[in-house]
Write a protein that holds these residues in place. Structure first.
Motif, short mmCIF file in Angstrom:
data_model
loop_
_atom_site.label_atom_id
_atom_site.label_comp_id
_atom_site.label_asym_id
_atom_site.label_seq_id
_atom_site.Cartn_x
_atom_site.Cartn_y
_atom_site.Cartn_z
N ASN A 165 22.28 -11.79 25.19
CA ASN A 165 21.95 -10.80 24.78
C ASN A 165 20.67 -10.13 23.82
O ASN A 165 20.03 -9.68 23.69
CB ASN A 165 22.60 -9.58 24.67
N SER A 166 21.66 -11.07 22.54
CA SER A 166 20.82 -11.12 21.29
C SER A 166 19.01 -11.34 21.92
O SER A 166 18.13 -11.43 20.91
CB SER A 166 21.97 -12.15 19.82
N SER A 167 19.20 -13.06 22.48
CA SER A 167 17.92 -13.47 22.42
C SER A 167 16.72 -12.82 22.96
O SER A 167 15.77 -12.62 23.25
CB SER A 167 17.74 -15.01 23.33
N LEU A 168 17.49 -11.59 24.32
CA LEU A 168 16.78 -10.55 24.97
C LEU A 168 16.48 -10.58 23.80
O LEU A 168 14.98 -9.46 24.32
CB LEU A 168 17.80 -10.59 25.98
N ALA A 169 16.92 -9.36 23.26
CA ALA A 169 16.62 -8.22 22.25
C ALA A 169 15.83 -8.53 21.26
O ALA A 169 14.83 -7.76 21.06
CB ALA A 169 17.66 -7.55 21.27
N SER A 204 9.64 -8.15 20.08
CA SER A 204 8.12 -8.80 20.40
C SER A 204 7.49 -8.16 21.55
O SER A 204 6.10 -7.89 20.67
CB SER A 204 8.16 -10.87 20.59
N ASP A 205 8.27 -8.24 22.10
CA ASP A 205 6.73 -6.56 23.15
C ASP A 205 6.86 -5.43 22.70
O ASP A 205 5.13 -5.43 22.91
CB ASP A 205 8.02 -6.78 24.29
N ALA A 206 7.32 -5.85 22.07
CA ALA A 206 7.41 -3.46 21.26
C ALA A 206 6.53 -3.72 20.46
O ALA A 206 5.94 -2.99 20.02
CB ALA A 206 8.69 -2.73 20.99
N GLN A 207 6.26 -5.07 19.16
CA GLN A 207 5.68 -4.80 18.18
C GLN A 207 4.06 -5.46 19.19
O GLN A 207 3.02 -4.82 18.32
CB GLN A 207 6.11 -5.95 17.53
N LYS A 208 4.04 -6.02 19.43
CA LYS A 208 2.51 -6.18 20.73
C LYS A 208 2.57 -4.85 21.44
O LYS A 208 0.71 -4.81 20.93
CB LYS A 208 2.94 -7.60 21.78
N LEU A 212 7.79 4.02 18.00
CA LEU A 212 8.89 5.42 18.36
C LEU A 212 9.77 3.13 18.96
O LEU A 212 11.13 3.28 19.03
CB LEU A 212 9.18 6.13 19.30
N ALA A 213 8.62 2.83 19.85
CA ALA A 213 9.68 1.93 21.11
C ALA A 213 10.06 0.58 20.02
O ALA A 213 11.09 0.21 19.79
CB ALA A 213 8.99 1.58 22.62
N LEU A 214 8.95 0.39 18.58
CA LEU A 214 9.45 -0.38 18.60
C LEU A 214 10.64 0.08 17.11
O LEU A 214 11.59 -1.37 17.60
CB LEU A 214 8.12 -1.15 17.73
N ALA A 215 10.75 0.88 16.99
CA ALA A 215 12.11 1.60 16.10
C ALA A 215 13.67 1.26 16.92
O ALA A 215 14.14 0.60 16.36
CB ALA A 215 12.11 2.39 15.54
N GLN A 216 13.47 1.51 18.11
CA GLN A 216 14.59 1.33 18.77
C GLN A 216 14.57 0.04 19.64
O GLN A 216 15.99 -0.24 19.55
CB GLN A 216 13.98 2.47 20.20
N ALA A 217 13.36 -0.97 19.00
CA ALA A 217 13.60 -2.60 20.38
C ALA A 217 14.48 -3.00 18.42
O ALA A 217 15.42 -3.48 19.42
CB ALA A 217 13.18 -3.19 20.38
N ARG A 218 13.57 -2.41 17.51
CA ARG A 218 14.63 -2.95 16.62
C ARG A 218 16.56 -2.83 16.21
O ARG A 218 17.46 -3.27 15.74
CB ARG A 218 14.06 -2.39 15.66
#
Length: 464
Positions: A391-395, A400-404, A428-434
């Motif tokens: 799960n940590s690897s997927l997160a 990385s995808d959200a940053q792109k 917001l998507a990047l902040a939530q992904a982080r």
């Protein structure tokens, strides 16, 4: 050719050779600086890691476990003492009747005319030697040693639990901070959405219901920011309660090496205690041979030595009693050798032995059950760790995808192909992904810490 006095030897070198020498010197100096920097960084990292756990040394839970361990160790040292001294003394005062009247007392052979003392004293001193532990003494020493192992195990469990709590508290602060950042981005997005909705409403492209919905979203986002701030304050308070205001960071956790779990170790110590009880029950059946010798240095003083087969613990004693209890002709005895045999048999002896044997059998089965339970628990912990790592690897990949996506949204906004709202949504998507990545990292850390708790291994011992 030797250089002239006062001229550097570099002046006698060729220019190319001189440049090579200087370059070599600069390279060597750079290596030394790099090596020194690495040493300083390693030392500072070690100091930071150790300083993170330093405030835990004064935690009441850890102090209680440490004092219990020190008390058990002191008790063991007391039982292992090779010499023990015993002393006893007392003073007696006698109430003496007057002697008979004459003519009885002038007779020197009449014992009633003897002068009686008005007081007396009694002193006895004994020194017991324990050259080696045997019998009952060995049982006491072994029982105390088991107590030390149990106290040490309790101390390690308390230390590993406390250090794990501190590490979890540190990462919960990070999680609360990431949640606050995500909620703040959401608040900016809600505000921008409200402004855009009002602008569309002024142009007739939206209705009052859209404006009310955007305002409700803004209020909800503001409430989420307030909740995130409260959660951050609580997380910081929990961390401060454990490690104070220290700015040190916990170490990067490595998976602990497999060792005997505390549950299994406790069962092993229980088995040892049951075996001690059984050995003591067996020894109670055996006859005890006692031997002692007393040498009378005077009618009032005596020296003695004694030993018995139960402990093989020789004892030297000195006794002084005034007035002497020896009367003629006993006062002419110079020494006494005594050899005795004692045997304790009862009708319930067989039941006592059977009970001790059943305790040993129960302890053996408890040990086997503890091993099986520990294996099942270890398999479950390892499976949970593997899932957490996945799960940590997927997160991390999601971050990385959200940053792109954010980079692409900014580029489209720069080209005029997308609105600023799309960029805010990507932020917001990047902040939530982080935040999800921090949560996944906390879950993975907790699964690793579960292994430290399972083995009762303090993280400070492994990650230095």
């Amino acid at each position: 050719m030797k250089p002239f006095p006062g001229v550097s030897i570099l002046g006698w070198m060729r220019p190319q050779s001189l440049r090579s020498s200087l370059a070599f010197m600069r390279l060597d100096h750079t290596k030394r600086l790099l090596t020194l920097s690495l040493m300083v960084w390693s030392f500072s990292l070690a100091q930071t890691t150790s300083s993170f756990f330093t405030p835990l040394e004064n935690n009441p839970n850890l102090l209680q476990a440490r004092y219990a361990l020190e008390a058990a160790q002191a008790q063991l040292r007391a039982l292992q003492s090779p010499v023990s001294l015993q002393g006893q003394g007392g003073v007696s005062f006698f109430q003496v009747s007057p002697p008979p009247a004459a003519p009885v007392c002038p007779n020197p052979l009449n014992p009633e005319c003897a002068t009686l003392p008005s007081s007396g004293r009694q002193i006895s001193l004994g020194v017991a030697f324990t050259p080696f532990a045997f019998g009952d003494v060995a049982d006491q020493v072994n029982a105390a040693a088991i107590g030390v192992e149990q106290a040490r195990l309790g101390f390690r469990q308390a230390q590993s639990q406390l250090e794990a709590q501190a590490i979890e508290a540190f990462y919960r602060v990070q999680l609360s901070q990431s949640g606050l950042e995500a909620s703040q981005v959401g608040l900016r997005l809600a505000q921008a959405n409200l402004d855009a909705t009002k602008l569309r409403d002024s142009r007739g492209a939206a209705n009052p219901g859209d404006v009310r919905q955007a305002e409700a979203n803004l209020r909800q986002s503001a409430a989420q920011v307030a909740d995130a701030q409260r959660n951050l304050a609580l997380a910081q308070g929990s961390l401060s309660d454990l490690v104070g205001n220290s700015s040190a960071q916990p170490p990067t956790l490595a998976t602990p090496q497999a060792t005997t779990p505390p549950a299994v170790r406790q069962a092993e110590l229980g088995q040892a205690q049951a075996q001690l009880t059984y050995d003591k029950a067996i020894r109670s059946v055996l006859p005890v041979v006692q031997g002692s010798y007393t040498h009378y240095t005077s009618p009032s003083d005596s020296l003695g030595v004694s030993i018995n087969s139960r402990t093989l613990q020789p004892t030297l004693s000195f006794s002084s009693q005034v007035p002497s209890s020896l009367t003629p002709p006993q006062d002419r005895i110079n020494g006494t050798l005594t050899i005795g045999l004692s045997l304790n048999l009862s009708l319930g002896l067989a039941d006592a032995l059977e009970a001790a044997q059943k305790q040993v059998d129960a302890a053996n089965q408890a040990l086997e059950a503890a091993k099986r339970s520990a294996k099942q628990q270890l398999d479950s912990l390892q499976a949970a760790l593997q899932s957490a790592e996945q799960n940590s690897s997927l997160a991390q990949q999601a971050v990385s995808d959200a940053q792109k996506s954010l980079d692409e949204a900014r580029e489209r906004e720069r080209l005029g192909l997308a609105s600023p709202l799309a960029t805010l949504q990507a932020q917001l998507a990047l902040a939530q992904a982080r935040s999800s990545a921090v949560q996944a990292n906390l879950s993975r850390t907790q699964r690793v810490l579960d292994l430290y708790r399972f083995y009762a291994v303090p993280p400070s011992e492994v990650n230095k």
